[in-house]
Design a protein around this motif. Sequence first.
Motif, PDB file in Angstrom:
ATOM      1  N   PRO A 193      -5.610  21.369 -28.599  1.00 57.30           N
ATOM      2  CA  PRO A 193      -6.666  21.547 -29.608  1.00 57.30           C
ATOM      3  C   PRO A 193      -7.981  20.870 -29.220  1.00 57.30           C
ATOM      4  O   PRO A 193      -9.058  21.417 -29.465  1.00 57.30           O
ATOM      5  CB  PRO A 193      -6.068  20.905 -30.866  1.00 57.30           C
ATOM      6  N   GLN A 194      -7.884  19.677 -28.625  1.00 50.91           N
ATOM      7  CA  GLN A 194      -9.101  18.960 -28.224  1.00 50.91           C
ATOM      8  C   GLN A 194      -9.785  19.660 -27.048  1.00 50.91           C
ATOM      9  O   GLN A 194     -11.013  19.674 -26.953  1.00 50.91           O
ATOM     10  CB  GLN A 194      -8.772  17.509 -27.864  1.00 50.91           C
ATOM     11  N   ALA A 195      -8.998  20.256 -26.154  1.00 51.35           N
ATOM     12  CA  ALA A 195      -9.580  21.032 -25.056  1.00 51.35           C
ATOM     13  C   ALA A 195     -10.306  22.250 -25.623  1.00 51.35           C
ATOM     14  O   ALA A 195     -11.406  22.600 -25.169  1.00 51.35           O
ATOM     15  CB  ALA A 195      -8.491  21.467 -24.084  1.00 51.35           C
ATOM     16  N   ALA A 196      -9.713  22.872 -26.628  1.00 47.84           N
ATOM     17  CA  ALA A 196     -10.365  24.009 -27.284  1.00 47.84           C
ATOM     18  C   ALA A 196     -11.681  23.577 -27.920  1.00 47.84           C
ATOM     19  O   ALA A 196     -12.667  24.314 -27.915  1.00 47.84           O
ATOM     20  CB  ALA A 196      -9.434  24.611 -28.337  1.00 47.84           C
ATOM     21  N   GLY A 197     -11.698  22.354 -28.455  1.00 51.59           N
ATOM     22  CA  GLY A 197     -12.899  21.831 -29.091  1.00 51.59           C
ATOM     23  C   GLY A 197     -14.048  21.613 -28.137  1.00 51.59           C
ATOM     24  O   GLY A 197     -15.207  21.589 -28.557  1.00 51.59           O
ATOM     25  N   VAL A 198     -13.754  21.454 -26.838  1.00 52.53           N
ATOM     26  CA  VAL A 198     -14.808  21.321 -25.834  1.00 52.53           C
ATOM     27  C   VAL A 198     -15.599  22.632 -25.747  1.00 52.53           C
ATOM     28  O   VAL A 198     -16.803  22.636 -25.502  1.00 52.53           O
ATOM     29  CB  VAL A 198     -14.196  20.960 -24.460  1.00 52.53           C
ATOM     30  N   ILE A 199     -14.897  23.739 -25.971  1.00 48.99           N
ATOM     31  CA  ILE A 199     -15.547  25.055 -25.934  1.00 48.99           C
ATOM     32  C   ILE A 199     -16.363  25.276 -27.210  1.00 48.99           C
ATOM     33  O   ILE A 199     -17.519  25.665 -27.168  1.00 48.99           O
ATOM     34  CB  ILE A 199     -14.491  26.165 -25.766  1.00 48.99           C
ATOM     35  N   HIS A 200     -15.728  25.007 -28.367  1.00 46.28           N
ATOM     36  CA  HIS A 200     -16.418  25.145 -29.663  1.00 46.28           C
ATOM     37  C   HIS A 200     -15.614  24.383 -30.708  1.00 46.28           C
ATOM     38  O   HIS A 200     -14.372  24.449 -30.712  1.00 46.28           O
ATOM     39  CB  HIS A 200     -16.538  26.615 -30.060  1.00 46.28           C
ATOM     40  N   SER A 201     -16.302  23.683 -31.581  1.00 44.52           N
ATOM     41  CA  SER A 201     -15.608  22.883 -32.602  1.00 44.52           C
ATOM     42  C   SER A 201     -14.709  23.745 -33.491  1.00 44.52           C
ATOM     43  O   SER A 201     -13.663  23.285 -33.948  1.00 44.52           O
ATOM     44  CB  SER A 201     -16.622  22.121 -33.456  1.00 44.52           C
ATOM     45  N   ASP A 202     -15.092  24.999 -33.723  1.00 44.03           N
ATOM     46  CA  ASP A 202     -14.265  25.894 -34.547  1.00 44.03           C
ATOM     47  C   ASP A 202     -12.914  26.163 -33.893  1.00 44.03           C
ATOM     48  O   ASP A 202     -11.912  26.373 -34.579  1.00 44.03           O
ATOM     49  CB  ASP A 202     -14.978  27.227 -34.790  1.00 44.03           C
ATOM     50  N   PHE A 203     -12.894  26.176 -32.552  1.00 41.34           N
ATOM     51  CA  PHE A 203     -11.638  26.409 -31.833  1.00 41.34           C
ATOM     52  C   PHE A 203     -10.638  25.300 -32.123  1.00 41.34           C
ATOM     53  O   PHE A 203      -9.434  25.549 -32.228  1.00 41.34           O
ATOM     54  CB  PHE A 203     -11.888  26.483 -30.322  1.00 41.34           C
TER      55      PHE A 203
END
Length: 362
Positions: free
Chosen positions: A301-311
């Motif tokens: 989830p935190q890796a996804a957040g690097v792309i966009h906070s919504d991720f």
Amino acid sequence: MGFNCGIVGLPNVGKSTIFNAMTAAGVLASNYPFCTIDPNVGMVPLKDARLHKLSELVAPEKVTPTTVEFVDIAGLVKGASKGEGLGNQFLGHIRSVDTIAHIVRCFEDPEVIHVSGRVDPGGDIEVINTELMLADLESLDRRINKVEKAARSGDKAANAALDAYKRIKAHLEEGSPARMLPADAIEGIRDLNLLSAKPVVYIANVGEDDLGGESLAAAAVEGIAGKEGAGFVVICGKIESEIAELSDKERDEFLRGLGLKESGLDRLAEEAYRLLGLITFFTAGKKEVRAWTVKRGTKAPQAAGVIHSDFEKGFIRAEVISYEDFMRSGSESACREKGLIRVEGKEYTVRDGDVMHFRFAV
């Protein structure tokens, strides 16, 4: 998203020359102290052969590498922590960087003035480290004065903090930078943002006849790096300047002719990645193949957040292919047919080279 790296060193050690080579920024490089007043900043794409190979298979509209931000900070001198040579201003620029690239002069050149009159890598390193530690001691004294009153009143948290600050102060007064403290001790003082706690890569700036770093000067720098657990890279500023002006094909041929596999920038990036505990994961689609930088141990989830906070907020799952499986299979669809795509949840720890697709709902 990448990381940022502050370039420090005494005046006339080749900082601006190396910065120019790495960023092709054309920054003023003059033969006198303090020619760099305000910090120069340059964003540099990091070369990663895996990104290139993925893009060859996917053929996207766009390819985006991860980046490193280089901050060229003015030459520090003895007394910088007390304001000598505008030192306080320059030290302030270092506080915001993730890691420090400490350039040490290991070349002889009578036309380039050395501030101490001779090439002395050990002495040069000591000057910079001492100034960083003196600045840290000032920060600690201010913090100690701030918590002492609360500690005297019996505040347990203040007493614990005061003990920690005093232990760190004693460590610095012995002449050891904060980064040499145990990891748990450093974790407890992150809020202080101590200069000497930052990871350091020592860069031995050598002459053209010493690319292997075999001179006594370069060996001295390597020995100090080893004792401190710091990174170490050999770079020839003059050669890096020549490399910066070449096309990718010419660059590769030039490096081969010198017996080198990669440029100084590539080696510096590898060392900084290692010191900071960073890894790279990829996203790959027809619109874009892109590299992303995260800390080792980062969850999906935190890796996804690097792309966009919504991720991160709406994370459902991650579809993951190892880089090796992707390359062997030749495409995402082939990986799917072979059952090589793993479905991972919130507790999955991202691995270096993962090719990831995130499912999320907002």
